[in-house]
Design a protein around this motif. Structure first.
Motif, mmCIF file in Angstrom:
data_model
loop_
_atom_site.group_PDB
_atom_site.id
_atom_site.type_symbol
_atom_site.label_atom_id
_atom_site.label_comp_id
_atom_site.label_asym_id
_atom_site.label_seq_id
_atom_site.Cartn_x
_atom_site.Cartn_y
_atom_site.Cartn_z
ATOM 1 N N ALA A 123 15.743 -5.110 -3.793
ATOM 2 C CA ALA A 123 15.133 -4.006 -3.048
ATOM 3 C C ALA A 123 15.181 -4.282 -1.559
ATOM 4 O O ALA A 123 15.160 -5.442 -1.117
ATOM 5 C CB ALA A 123 13.679 -3.819 -3.493
ATOM 6 N N GLY A 124 15.229 -3.213 -0.785
ATOM 7 C CA GLY A 124 15.118 -3.338 0.655
ATOM 8 C C GLY A 124 13.678 -3.574 1.063
ATOM 9 O O GLY A 124 13.401 -4.355 1.984
ATOM 10 N N GLN A 125 12.750 -2.905 0.368
ATOM 11 C CA GLN A 125 11.323 -3.073 0.602
ATOM 12 C C GLN A 125 10.608 -2.955 -0.747
ATOM 13 O O GLN A 125 11.108 -2.300 -1.667
ATOM 14 C CB GLN A 125 10.796 -2.023 1.586
ATOM 15 N N ASN A 366 2.456 -10.088 6.171
ATOM 16 C CA ASN A 366 3.182 -10.769 7.239
ATOM 17 C C ASN A 366 4.660 -10.949 6.926
ATOM 18 O O ASN A 366 5.408 -11.500 7.737
ATOM 19 C CB ASN A 366 2.541 -12.135 7.530
ATOM 20 N N VAL A 367 5.086 -10.509 5.753
ATOM 21 C CA VAL A 367 6.500 -10.523 5.396
ATOM 22 C C VAL A 367 7.033 -9.098 5.558
ATOM 23 O O VAL A 367 6.637 -8.205 4.792
ATOM 24 C CB VAL A 367 6.711 -11.011 3.949
ATOM 25 N N PRO A 368 7.879 -8.857 6.551
ATOM 26 C CA PRO A 368 8.367 -7.485 6.768
ATOM 27 C C PRO A 368 8.981 -6.886 5.502
ATOM 28 O O PRO A 368 9.826 -7.496 4.853
ATOM 29 C CB PRO A 368 9.427 -7.668 7.871
ATOM 30 N N GLY A 369 8.502 -5.711 5.158
ATOM 31 C CA GLY A 369 9.037 -5.015 3.996
ATOM 32 C C GLY A 369 8.260 -5.208 2.717
ATOM 33 O O GLY A 369 8.600 -4.615 1.694
ATOM 34 N N LEU A 370 7.197 -6.042 2.742
ATOM 35 C CA LEU A 370 6.383 -6.240 1.552
ATOM 36 C C LEU A 370 4.984 -5.686 1.795
ATOM 37 O O LEU A 370 4.339 -6.029 2.793
ATOM 38 C CB LEU A 370 6.292 -7.725 1.190
ATOM 39 N N ARG A 399 4.746 3.092 7.322
ATOM 40 C CA ARG A 399 5.245 1.792 7.757
ATOM 41 C C ARG A 399 6.621 1.512 7.142
ATOM 42 O O ARG A 399 7.476 0.879 7.783
ATOM 43 C CB ARG A 399 4.262 0.688 7.355
ATOM 44 N N ILE A 400 6.833 1.961 5.912
ATOM 45 C CA ILE A 400 8.128 1.793 5.275
ATOM 46 C C ILE A 400 9.201 2.554 6.045
ATOM 47 O O ILE A 400 10.303 2.041 6.311
ATOM 48 C CB ILE A 400 8.070 2.267 3.803
ATOM 49 N N VAL A 401 8.888 3.777 6.435
ATOM 50 C CA VAL A 401 9.836 4.579 7.209
ATOM 51 C C VAL A 401 10.136 3.897 8.544
ATOM 52 O O VAL A 401 11.296 3.833 8.984
ATOM 53 C CB VAL A 401 9.283 6.001 7.424
ATOM 54 N N GLU A 402 9.111 3.383 9.192
ATOM 55 C CA GLU A 402 9.314 2.700 10.472
ATOM 56 C C GLU A 402 10.139 1.432 10.298
ATOM 57 O O GLU A 402 10.985 1.107 11.143
ATOM 58 C CB GLU A 402 7.954 2.372 11.104
ATOM 59 N N GLN A 403 9.896 0.714 9.223
ATOM 60 C CA GLN A 403 10.674 -0.495 8.952
ATOM 61 C C GLN A 403 12.149 -0.144 8.806
ATOM 62 O O GLN A 403 13.024 -0.841 9.328
ATOM 63 C CB GLN A 403 10.151 -1.162 7.680
ATOM 64 N N ARG A 404 12.420 0.934 8.121
ATOM 65 C CA ARG A 404 13.808 1.370 7.950
ATOM 66 C C ARG A 404 14.437 1.773 9.281
ATOM 67 O O ARG A 404 15.651 1.682 9.462
ATOM 68 C CB ARG A 404 13.862 2.544 6.972
ATOM 69 N N ALA A 405 13.568 2.207 10.211
ATOM 70 C CA ALA A 405 14.066 2.610 11.529
ATOM 71 C C ALA A 405 14.112 1.441 12.507
ATOM 72 O O ALA A 405 14.497 1.618 13.670
ATOM 73 C CB ALA A 405 13.184 3.719 12.093
#
Length: 418
Positions: A123-125, A366-370, A399-405
């Motif tokens: 998975a990406g996130q 603290n783990v990006p995407g989790l 936050r998931i959308v922002e991480q993807r961006a």
């Protein structure tokens, strides 16, 4: 929907309860491709771990999953177990949630490699929505008792228990409601009390939940409390929605023949032993309930609300002495209403504190995407509940959308990756 071994998904939501379904709705609203993994069936916790007479303790109008608020004929009533399951099933069908049922995630590695009972995916996130009630907590002293025992999550109805008196250990919501269920069925109940508070069902013309909602209590964030860690661990107030809703008054039950004790502290093959704290436990529960009424009175006065006056609660029974022992002779069963603990041993990502609790801010680790969702007091009292999980799901989805961006959020801070 089927899971394909070796497939990659932009987002995987692990858990198909109300938290996972609400997250899926928010992700779909943002156009984010994802899959939801559910180890059993939608609503499994409600199907499998609730007794036959179970009902919500919050009014139906608080059932407001995103895009699907309760629209039945009894908004001030309390849905029973099968109606709750139907609500979740209807939610899943209304929005065609991309869910795979009967597939359990057994390992989550760094890099978001997910081992499941149907193969391995990446998975990406990842959103962990497995809820707080995984493993029943039963004290080790249970090993000494020669009678039939079960956890509250295994209790279904009085008829499943052998003949004889029943000991219920714990006075949280489940313990008190199960004790009432047995008491109404004519069983002799011995109830070991604890420090859980109680709350009145109705006060000054409205359900107390309605008053607290109007007062903004359910929107108060965990960061507004000075003792946030203690708040997360507090027992829920006991009350019931049974038969249209009413108080659970242990003192009244005592007048009717229920046997009350202090906290269970020890046992052997013949005897249970209790602390001398029954009076303190009952007084504490009453004091919390009356304190909530004080806050409602203050709100009514400040807002100049025309609400009927109501006499305050007066205890109907006081323990002359607190019994310190109970012989197991004549006891048919013991029900442990002693709660649950999380099981995150399958998560092999360093996001936990020294006590094994996920380190996060509003579900963002603290783990990006989790991410986590559905934790008690993840942000507010309603986190993980039908009344407040929608807000948490929206926050996590954003936050998931922002991480993807390319915007990374870590423990509440963020930075943009060029």
């Amino acid at each position: 929907m089927q899971l394909t071994d070796g497939a990659h998904h932009p987002v995987v939501v692990i858990g198909g309860g109300q938290a996972g379904l609400a997250t899926s709705w928010q992700l779909s609203r943002h156009g984010v491709d994802h899959v939801v993994l559910e180890a059993d069936r939608v609503g499994a916790e409600w199907r499998n771990r609730r007794w036959d007479s179970f009902c919500l303790v919050t009014p139906n109008w608080q059932c407001r999953l995103p895009g699907f608020p309760y629209d039945g004929a009894d908004p001030d009533g309390f849905m029973v177990r099968d109606e709750i399951v139907d609500y979740l099933e209807n939610y899943r069908q209304a929005f065609d949630v991309p869910i795979v049922e009967g597939v359990r995630a057994t390992r989550l590695d760094a890099g978001f490699r997910i081992v499941t009972t149907a193969g391995t995916i990446t998975a990406g996130q990842v959103v962990v929505a497995t809820g707080p009630y995984q493993l029943p907590k039963i004290p080790r002293l249970a090993e000494r008792l020669p009678v039939e025992q079960l956890h509250s999550s295994q209790y279904k109805r009085p008829e499943q228990l052998p003949d004889g008196d029943v000991v219920v250990v714990g006075t949280g919501q489940s313990g008190c409601q199960i004790a009432e269920d047995l008491h109404l069925a004519g069983r002799t109940v011995h109830l070991a009390t604890g420090s859980a508070p109680r709350v009145a069902r109705f006060y000054r013309g409205l359900d107390v939940v309605t008053w607290l909602d109007r007062m903004g209590y359910y929107r108060k964030g965990i960061e507004e409390f000075d003792d946030a860690d203690a708040v997360r661990l507090r027992a829920n107030h006991y009350v019931t929605g049974r038969d249209g809703g009413r108080d659970i008054d242990l003192r009244k039950f005592a007048l009717e023949g229920m046997r009350l004790y202090g906290r269970l502290i020890d046992a052997d093959r013949d005897t249970l032993r209790f602390a001398d704290d029954l009076k303190r436990n009952l007084d504490h529960a009453d004091a919390v309930s009356e304190g909530i009424k004080d806050s409602i009175d203050a709100y009514i006065a400040a807002e100049r609300i025309d609400a009927p006056e109501e006499a305050r609660y007066k205890p109907v029974w006081h323990p002359d002495t607190a019994p310190e022992t109970l012989s197991l002779q004549g006891i048919g069963a013991v029900i442990w209403s002693t709660g649950f603990r999380r099981d995150d041993s399958w998560i092999r990502v360093p996001v936990f504190d020294g006590q094994g609790y996920p380190t996060h801010r509003r579900g963002v680790t603290n783990v990006p995407g989790l991410y986590f969702i559905g934790l008690p007091w993840q942000h507010t009292w309603g986190s993980g509940r039908f009344g407040g999980v929608a807000d948490d799901a929206q926050y996590v989805a954003e936050r998931i959308v922002e991480q993807r961006a390319g915007v990374h959020w870590i423990a509440g801070l963020h930075r943009t990756v060029a």
